[in-house]
Design a protein around this motif. Structure first.
Motif, PDB file in Angstrom:
ATOM      1  N   PRO A   1     -51.023  17.224  11.293  1.00 24.92           N
ATOM      2  CA  PRO A   1     -50.157  16.845  10.169  1.00 24.92           C
ATOM      3  C   PRO A   1     -48.681  17.041  10.518  1.00 24.92           C
ATOM      4  O   PRO A   1     -48.349  17.909  11.312  1.00 24.92           O
ATOM      5  N   SER A   2     -47.833  16.194   9.930  1.00 27.58           N
ATOM      6  CA  SER A   2     -46.399  16.329  10.169  1.00 27.58           C
ATOM      7  C   SER A   2     -45.620  15.830   8.975  1.00 27.58           C
ATOM      8  O   SER A   2     -46.037  14.884   8.307  1.00 27.58           O
ATOM      9  N   GLY A   3     -44.492  16.456   8.699  1.00 25.05           N
ATOM     10  CA  GLY A   3     -43.668  16.076   7.559  1.00 25.05           C
ATOM     11  C   GLY A   3     -42.894  14.796   7.797  1.00 25.05           C
ATOM     12  O   GLY A   3     -42.579  14.068   6.880  1.00 25.05           O
ATOM     13  N   GLU A   4     -42.592  14.494   9.050  1.00 25.29           N
ATOM     14  CA  GLU A   4     -41.873  13.270   9.395  1.00 25.29           C
ATOM     15  C   GLU A   4     -42.905  12.252   9.849  1.00 25.29           C
ATOM     16  O   GLU A   4     -43.986  12.625  10.314  1.00 25.29           O
ATOM     17  N   PRO A   5     -42.592  10.940   9.709  1.00 28.03           N
ATOM     18  CA  PRO A   5     -43.558   9.958  10.218  1.00 28.03           C
ATOM     19  C   PRO A   5     -43.828  10.176  11.710  1.00 28.03           C
ATOM     20  O   PRO A   5     -42.900  10.209  12.501  1.00 28.03           O
ATOM     21  N   VAL A   6     -45.092  10.359  12.076  1.00 29.24           N
ATOM     22  CA  VAL A   6     -45.461  10.480  13.491  1.00 29.24           C
ATOM     23  C   VAL A   6     -46.393   9.331  13.850  1.00 29.24           C
ATOM     24  O   VAL A   6     -47.201   8.890  13.031  1.00 29.24           O
ATOM     25  N   GLU A   7     -46.285   8.874  15.082  1.00 33.99           N
ATOM     26  CA  GLU A   7     -47.101   7.746  15.503  1.00 33.99           C
ATOM     27  C   GLU A   7     -48.516   8.234  15.821  1.00 33.99           C
ATOM     28  O   GLU A   7     -48.723   9.010  16.751  1.00 33.99           O
ATOM     29  N   ALA A   8     -49.485   7.769  15.029  1.00 32.52           N
ATOM     30  CA  ALA A   8     -50.873   8.192  15.215  1.00 32.52           C
ATOM     31  C   ALA A   8     -51.603   7.249  16.164  1.00 32.52           C
ATOM     32  O   ALA A   8     -52.590   7.623  16.786  1.00 32.52           O
ATOM     33  N   ALA A   9     -51.133   6.021  16.230  1.00 31.83           N
ATOM     34  CA  ALA A   9     -51.675   4.989  17.122  1.00 31.83           C
ATOM     35  C   ALA A   9     -50.548   3.972  17.252  1.00 31.83           C
ATOM     36  O   ALA A   9     -49.600   4.028  16.467  1.00 31.83           O
ATOM     37  N   PRO A  10     -50.624   3.033  18.205  1.00 26.01           N
ATOM     38  CA  PRO A  10     -49.512   2.083  18.330  1.00 26.01           C
ATOM     39  C   PRO A  10     -49.201   1.377  17.007  1.00 26.01           C
ATOM     40  O   PRO A  10     -50.074   0.752  16.418  1.00 26.01           O
ATOM     41  N   GLY A  11     -47.969   1.531  16.536  1.00 26.10           N
ATOM     42  CA  GLY A  11     -47.538   0.866  15.309  1.00 26.10           C
ATOM     43  C   GLY A  11     -48.013   1.517  14.019  1.00 26.10           C
ATOM     44  O   GLY A  11     -47.702   1.050  12.933  1.00 26.10           O
ATOM     45  N   LEU A  12     -48.767   2.593  14.141  1.00 26.43           N
ATOM     46  CA  LEU A  12     -49.301   3.265  12.947  1.00 26.43           C
ATOM     47  C   LEU A  12     -48.685   4.652  12.805  1.00 26.43           C
ATOM     48  O   LEU A  12     -48.887   5.520  13.654  1.00 26.43           O
TER      49      LEU A  12
END
Ligand SMILES: Nc1ncnc2c1ncn2[C@@H]1O[C@H](COP(=O)(O)OP(=O)(O)OP(=O)(O)O)[C@@H](O)[C@H]1O
Ligand SMILES: [Mg+2]
Length: 382
Positions: A51-62
């Protein structure tokens, strides 16, 4: 930018459906953000990322954003905390800490939605997928800003605005006298922010997908949810029936489930038509990780384009002498209408919406009101 909201009863598969949809979007080359208004880290768990408070890339483009309530509260709402602190102080309670502010009901979702709006404003995303809290809370929350606007602009003196506006946050301190000037402006900012969130979520590019499992209790609640979402102006564009047992080759136990679910699914089709009913089979394992979620996404949408602009009429339409509100599945005996000055107050079951009439209708008397084919039609005298 397309906004997709997922709601439904607890445990039916909201997070899974949201994550699967977001995964699909990213795989189709859309810049996708998936956010949760829920503080449990289920979304991160489903996508198998930390989990992260800032947007983190979980997969390309996601990208995944799990709103860190504590941090965003500190960042945006310092003044609010000051207010809550002084309010508590007036009541003779000990100083409230910021940690305690977030424990008050509703605070987390409100903050998550405000963060969502900030993300929407960056222009960075093609699709934003929102994993909402279970039914009742989401509804109450989504209805909040409009109801507040009513209280704020028409009923209450300025000092009490904030107390109303922050009902879920400061219900405990409702007896406290008017807050200080500087705090009021923070309250008004918050209020405006909430109205903007609502505008975004009821806008032309946003729609809600109602997740259910084919079980009597769940379906009954989904029916009420559809009525109330429409009452509040949210467009529902699909129903997702999750955990459907595969038929064929079943033992006695599963055959009974298949039979019961088949009955429920028939009821779902009858109730929710013309909305598309999308189904996801009960999988042999929990769909965790982007590959498993992408498979759920494929099963879910098939040929259906999940990211097309929502079609059909918005729930409410206003013309020169008529207001029409779509109240699907509402029972005549549950619907009530009242006129109060410039407002129309519509009640459907345990939900109520206050509609501020446009100037053209506000001065006129209601001539007739009727609920027919799920449409509440109110006409005004010329
Ligand atoms: N079609 C399915 N087949 C098998 N397992 C599933 C399916 N859909 C969801 N699950 C699993 O069921 C559990 C609950 O699903 P999920 O977390 O998506 O529900 P939720 O509606 O978000 O729950 P909550 O109300 O707690 O947020 C998860 O472990 C998920 O992996
Ligand atoms: Mg969930």
């Amino acid at each position: 930018m397309r906004i997709l909201l997922f709601t439904g009863k607890g445990g039916v598969g909201k997070t899974t459906a949201a994550a699967a949809t977001a995964t699909l979007a990213a795989r189709r080359g859309l810049k996708t953000l998936v956010v949760s208004t829920d503080t449990a880290h289920s979304l991160a768990d489903a996508l198998a990322v930390p989990p992260s408070g800032e947007p983190v890339e979980a997969a390309p483009g996601l990208y995944l954003q799990q709103v860190d309530t504590q941090r965003s509260l500190e960042r945006h709402w310092g003044e609010l905390q000051d207010y809550a602190r002084s309010a508590f102080h007036e009541l003779g309670l000990d100083e409230i800490t910021s940690e305690e502010v977030t424990v008050l009901p509703g605070a987390e979702e409100i903050i998550a939605l405000l963060e969502l709006r900030e993300q929407a404003r960056t222009g960075r995303w093609d699709v934003i997928v929102v994993d909402c809290a279970p039914t009742a809370e989401t509804l109450r929350l989504l209805a909040l800003p409009e109801a507040l606007d009513w209280h704020v602009s028409r009923l209450l003196p300025i000092g009490r605005r904030l107390l109303k506006a922050l009902g879920p946050l400061v219900r405990h301190v409702a007896k406290v006298s008017a807050p200080e000037e500087s705090v009021l402006s923070a309250g008004e900012r918050l209020h405006r922010g909430l109205l903007a969130v609502r505008e975004l979520l009821t806008g032309d590019n946003a729609s809600v997908r109602l997740v259910l499992t084919p079980e009597a209790v769940v379906v009954a609640e989904a029916r009420r949810t559809l009525t109330s979402l429409s009452l509040y102006g949210y467009r529902v564009d699909a129903v997702i029936a999750n955990r459907v047992f595969p038929a064929g080759g079943a033992d006695e136990w599963r055959a009974r489930w298949v039979e019961a679910q088949t009955r429920q699914l028939a009821d779902v089709h009858a109730s929710f038509a013309p909305l598309p009913i999308l189904t996801v089979p009960y999988l042999p394992a929990e769909p965790v990780g982007v590959d498993a979620l992408a498979e759920v996404g494929d099963a879910l949408y098939g040929e259906h384009d999940p990211f097309a602009a929502p079609t059909g009429e918005p729930p409410m339409r206003i013309s020169a002498d008529e207001l029409t509100l779509w109240l699907p599945l509402a029972d005549k005996s549950d619907v009530d209408l009242a006129r109060k000055g410039d407002e129309l107050i519509v009640t459907a079951g345990s939900y109520r919406r206050v509609i501020a009439l446009p100037a053209a209708l506000a001065r006129r008397t209601v001539a007739s009101a009727a609920l027919q084919d799920g449409h509440l039609r109110v006409t005004f005298e010329i």
